[in-house]
Design an enzyme around this catalytic site. Sequence first.
Site, short mmCIF file in Angstrom:
data_model
loop_
_atom_site.label_atom_id
_atom_site.label_comp_id
_atom_site.label_asym_id
_atom_site.label_seq_id
_atom_site.Cartn_x
_atom_site.Cartn_y
_atom_site.Cartn_z
N ASP A 72 0.68 -1.42 0.50
CA ASP A 72 -0.21 0.24 -0.04
C ASP A 72 0.95 1.14 0.10
OD1 ASP A 72 -3.11 0.97 0.61
OD2 ASP A 72 -2.12 2.02 1.73
N HIS A 126 -6.93 -6.60 -0.17
CA HIS A 126 -6.29 -6.03 -0.21
C HIS A 126 -4.51 -5.96 1.40
CE1 HIS A 126 -4.10 -1.90 -1.05
NE2 HIS A 126 -4.14 -1.18 0.06
#
Length: 297
Positions: free
Chosen positions: A108, A275
């Site tokens: 991320d 994610h």
Amino acid sequence: MDDSLFEGFRTERVRTSGADLRCVVGGSGPPVLLLHGYPQSRHAWHRVAPSLVAKGFTVVAPDLRGYGESTALDPDGAEAYSKRTLARDQVELMQALGFTRFAVVGHDRGARVGYRLALDHPERVSAYASLTVIPTIEIWDRVNRAFAFNAYHWFFLSQPFDLPERLLAGDPDGFLAWTLRKMADGRDIYDPRALAAYHAAFRDPAVRHAMCEDYRSAMTVDAEAESADRAGGRRLACPVLVLLPETSLAASPHPLDIWRSWADDVRGASVASSHMMPEDVPDFVVGQLVPFLNGAR
């Protein structure tokens, strides 16, 4: 914050030219820098870091500037949280710990710091692994309705000071719980101690402000820097590993093709995951990282 998730690691605080960084360090062998994402801290790596140590690596997992227990000496302005600035923090951190060349693994926001580090300091980075991202400028070129809906925080947090800061102060625990649940696709993947660390940090107005500045930088200085890189043909000189949730593969162009426009040596793998890959599928992550890192020594 509780570092009991990192058994056998030591906790250190290192001052760089622009920040005080908290990190955990463990193991011996080739050094690997693990960089977490939003809205987390070093604790995001608690299921990956010990396994890498067991495989013969030295692991350094810091809180990024402004996140967790790391603080910026000058906490205002997008430049203070640009990926170039955060990358410089990591170079200075690793230098202070005795490492002049190392592998970088980022998830991320940490992945964005990681490729900036590899672009700006190629002599430092032996290998780079990106979890779940493509370069920021490539995101902006492809924003559509689906991205805007799912990644609403990109647009909310980057609003001018101090609108998001004021709204987040109304219910920080509620906002963070919603965010973490959504990013995990509603699955129960978080260790309670990691969750406690994320919430403890997010209750601090300075941390929330830093996250907003991080996203403001993505709108401005980061995008400008990457536009210049792309126009100038700058590329990552090190081997690149890209790990993706299977849902990312439906994108066009394919994420690996995007990365191949930024680096010569790119390989990748995908898995059924949310994610939050380091906490959701740590065995997959470690299983991909170990041969990649060993091959890049």
